[in-house]
Design a protein around this motif. Structure first.
Motif, short mmCIF file in Angstrom:
data_model
loop_
_atom_site.label_atom_id
_atom_site.label_comp_id
_atom_site.label_asym_id
_atom_site.label_seq_id
_atom_site.Cartn_x
_atom_site.Cartn_y
_atom_site.Cartn_z
N ARG A 15 -41.70 11.02 -2.36
CA ARG A 15 -40.73 11.90 -3.00
C ARG A 15 -41.04 13.34 -2.62
N LEU A 16 -40.04 14.04 -2.13
CA LEU A 16 -40.21 15.42 -1.72
C LEU A 16 -39.58 16.40 -2.70
N GLY A 17 -38.41 16.05 -3.22
CA GLY A 17 -37.73 16.94 -4.15
C GLY A 17 -36.80 17.91 -3.44
N THR A 18 -36.71 19.12 -3.97
CA THR A 18 -35.83 20.16 -3.43
C THR A 18 -36.66 21.14 -2.60
N GLY A 19 -36.20 21.39 -1.37
CA GLY A 19 -36.97 22.26 -0.48
C GLY A 19 -36.10 23.28 0.22
N ILE A 20 -36.77 24.12 1.00
CA ILE A 20 -36.08 25.16 1.77
C ILE A 20 -36.80 25.31 3.10
N GLY A 21 -36.03 25.65 4.14
CA GLY A 21 -36.64 25.89 5.44
C GLY A 21 -37.46 27.17 5.40
N TRP A 22 -38.76 27.05 5.69
CA TRP A 22 -39.64 28.22 5.71
C TRP A 22 -39.44 28.97 7.02
N ARG A 23 -39.17 30.26 6.91
CA ARG A 23 -39.06 31.13 8.09
C ARG A 23 -39.85 32.41 7.79
N PRO A 24 -40.48 33.02 8.78
CA PRO A 24 -41.27 34.24 8.52
C PRO A 24 -40.49 35.32 7.80
N GLU A 25 -39.18 35.42 8.11
CA GLU A 25 -38.37 36.49 7.52
C GLU A 25 -38.22 36.35 6.00
N ILE A 26 -38.34 35.14 5.48
CA ILE A 26 -38.15 34.92 4.04
C ILE A 26 -39.41 34.33 3.40
N ALA A 27 -40.54 34.46 4.08
CA ALA A 27 -41.78 33.84 3.60
C ALA A 27 -42.14 34.32 2.20
N ASP A 28 -42.07 35.63 1.96
CA ASP A 28 -42.42 36.15 0.64
C ASP A 28 -41.48 35.63 -0.44
N ALA A 29 -40.19 35.60 -0.13
CA ALA A 29 -39.21 35.12 -1.10
C ALA A 29 -39.44 33.65 -1.43
N VAL A 30 -39.76 32.85 -0.41
CA VAL A 30 -39.99 31.43 -0.64
C VAL A 30 -41.19 31.22 -1.55
N GLU A 31 -42.26 32.00 -1.34
CA GLU A 31 -43.45 31.87 -2.18
C GLU A 31 -43.14 32.19 -3.65
N ARG A 32 -42.23 33.12 -3.88
CA ARG A 32 -41.93 33.54 -5.26
C ARG A 32 -40.84 32.71 -5.91
N MET A 33 -40.13 31.91 -5.11
CA MET A 33 -38.95 31.21 -5.62
C MET A 33 -39.36 30.02 -6.50
N PRO A 34 -38.85 29.94 -7.71
CA PRO A 34 -39.20 28.80 -8.57
C PRO A 34 -38.49 27.53 -8.13
N GLY A 35 -39.08 26.39 -8.44
CA GLY A 35 -38.43 25.12 -8.18
C GLY A 35 -38.47 24.64 -6.76
N ILE A 36 -39.32 25.24 -5.92
CA ILE A 36 -39.46 24.79 -4.53
C ILE A 36 -40.57 23.74 -4.48
N ASP A 37 -40.20 22.50 -4.17
CA ASP A 37 -41.18 21.41 -4.12
C ASP A 37 -41.82 21.26 -2.75
N TRP A 38 -41.08 21.67 -1.70
CA TRP A 38 -41.61 21.48 -0.34
C TRP A 38 -40.86 22.41 0.60
N VAL A 39 -41.42 22.61 1.78
CA VAL A 39 -40.79 23.43 2.80
C VAL A 39 -40.89 22.72 4.14
N GLU A 40 -40.02 23.14 5.03
CA GLU A 40 -40.01 22.63 6.40
C GLU A 40 -40.17 23.83 7.33
N ALA A 41 -41.03 23.71 8.34
CA ALA A 41 -41.27 24.81 9.28
C ALA A 41 -41.03 24.32 10.70
N VAL A 42 -40.44 25.18 11.54
CA VAL A 42 -40.19 24.83 12.93
C VAL A 42 -41.55 24.64 13.62
N ALA A 43 -41.77 23.44 14.14
CA ALA A 43 -43.09 23.08 14.67
C ALA A 43 -43.51 23.99 15.83
#
Length: 456
Positions: A15-43
């Motif tokens: 189970r992964l839950g709700t996630g968002i694509g991690w990108r350097p441009e929004i890295a800080d926002a993703v860290e602060r965003m509530p309810g993020i269970d997982w992230v995906e990053a371009v390999a």
């Protein structure tokens, strides 16, 4: 039609839950965003020994990180490159990921199978839904599965163009792929919408036919329509039509994870949070009732064992036939050769322009100094350069080739800009960083001068 279960059961996805694509441009926002269970990053943007601090902090908090590959070329006629597979495996191990993902696409063509120059698309292009292409894809997927330390999931792609003379629908093609390899699926509902607009394919029929129980997770993204063509931009809000397809999918199966993708024109964190809420709402509207009797997903149109496409016994010949077809298409798109029979010329022209535009955008990302040095002339100069020179070795080599071309042509006109571009080219034109020793720099300068005098 008689229904049947998959012969090769895909591995279970956590189970992964709700996630968002991690990108350097929004890295800080993703860290602060509530309810993020997982992230995906371009390999391809990750170095296992030097992972971004933001991803490391997310990992320490227990947030799952999944590497998402974009350049392996599982749909290429050639077998997957061993080095690329090793790099993808290393990223999965460094991140402690439960799975890795890639695309059902071809990204390069030519080379030894066709005795022609190797060409790079710089983009994900659709494979033909034929028995030959399915045989090649299945073998490539098995090679990748054997090389990776964790399960693999593969993604359906968006396309501007259609192959003529296809033998299967997308759902049938994906069903047989899963049936023969046990691979999991990453279903992008935005790509189903794109193919509906661009190729007239019914998303509901695709969901009917594909094995939704094999879904590892789901992508949701935005796009934009221009002149009757839908561009999967990942730079616009998620439209209601995509959310409706998500609701349809989640009425059939409860996917382990759903993820919002955004790659360009990043909005404020509040807007990203609202998009995530709209995705959660779309999923909740169709959450399967646990008290309802279990019905096999897609049972109404499941491929029967008799109808499933058997593997052929002429693997090398199939690879060569696929190689010739893909090379003819890619050469028409990037090198101006004649359009292969059966393709829509107008739509291929749209795809060709889109490839050029993306090439200019990505080079500006991997070498951000070039638009700064060249100023407003960067894009026009790059497009003129790229229009006559197909990409053959990836975006970083493309950036170097373009800079060298500008210098050989006597530009930029501004002397300071020319000196700056020369310094940039010198610093990046070798396999190792230039030495600080003055004699080494002198020798290197002589070599650079000779290289710039050569035609190109």
């Amino acid at each position: 039609m008689t229904t049947t279960a998959l012969r090769t059961a895909p591995p279970r996805t956590p189970r992964l839950g709700t996630g968002i694509g991690w990108r350097p441009e929004i890295a800080d926002a993703v860290e602060r965003m509530p309810g993020i269970d997982w992230v995906e990053a371009v390999a391809e943007n990750l170095c296992p020994g030097h992972l971004p601090e933001s991803l490391l902090r997310l990992r320490e908090r227990g947030v799952t990180v999944v590497p998402h590959g974009v350049s392996l070329g599982l749909g290429d006629a050639d077998r997957p490159d061993e080095d690329r597979l090793a790099q993808l495996a290393a990223r999965a191990e460094a991140l402690g990921s439960p799975l890795v993902t890639e695309h059902i696409a071809f990204v390069r063509a030519g080379g030894g199978l066709t005795a022609s120059p190797l060409l790079e698309a710089g983009h994900l292009l659709p494979v033909p839904r034929t028995r030959d292409a399915l045989d090649v894809l299945c073998e490539n997927v098995r090679i990748a599965q054997d090389s990776l330390p964790v399960p693999l999931a593969v993604e359906n792609i968006a396309a501007l163009i259609s192959w003529p003379y296809e033998e299967m629908t997308e759902g049938q093609f994906l069903y047989d792929l899963v049936d023969r390899t046990g691979v999991r699926l990453l279903i992008d509902v935005a790509n189903l919408h794109t193919n509906h607009v661009n190729r007239g394919e019914d998303p509901a029929r695709a969901l009917d036919e594909l094995p939704v129980e094999a879904i590892a997770y789901v992508h949701v993204a935005g796009g934009v329509e221009r002149d009757g063509v839908w561009h999967d931009s990942h730079a616009h809000p998620v439209p209601e039509a995509v959310l409706e397809i998500l609701t349809d999918l989640t009425s059939r199966v409860d996917p382990p994870g759903v993820l919002l993708e955004r790659d360009e024109d990043f909005p404020e964190p509040d807007e990203l949070a609202r998009e995530l809420e709209s995705i959660r709402a779309a999923v909740s509207r169709a959450r399967p009732n646990p008290a309802a009797p279990a019905t096999p997903a897609g049972a109404g149109h499941r491929r029967s064992a008799e109808a499933a496409t058997p593997p052929s016994d002429d693997g090398p010949a199939a690879r060569q036939r696929v190689a010739l077809a893909q090379t003819a298409l890619l050469s028409a798109l990037v090198a101006g050769t004649p359009v292969p029979e059966g393709f829509d010329r107008a739509r291929l022209a749209v795809q060709s322009r889109a490839l050029l535009a993306k090439r200019a955008d990505v080079v500006a990302k991997v070498a951000p100094e070039l638009p700064v040095i060249l100023g407003s002339s960067y894009r026009a100069e790059f497009l003129a350069y790229a229009n006559r020179r197909p990409m053959t070795a990836g975006y970083r080599a493309d950036a170097l080739g373009f800079a060298g071309h500008v210098l050989r042509a006597g530009g930029p006109g501004d002397e300071e800009a020319r000196r700056e571009l020369t310094r940039w080219w010198v610093d990046r034109s070798g396999s190792r960083p230039p030495s600080r020793h003055p004699w080494s720099r002198l020798v290197r300068s002589v070599r650079v001068a000779r290289a710039l005098r050569s035609p190109g």
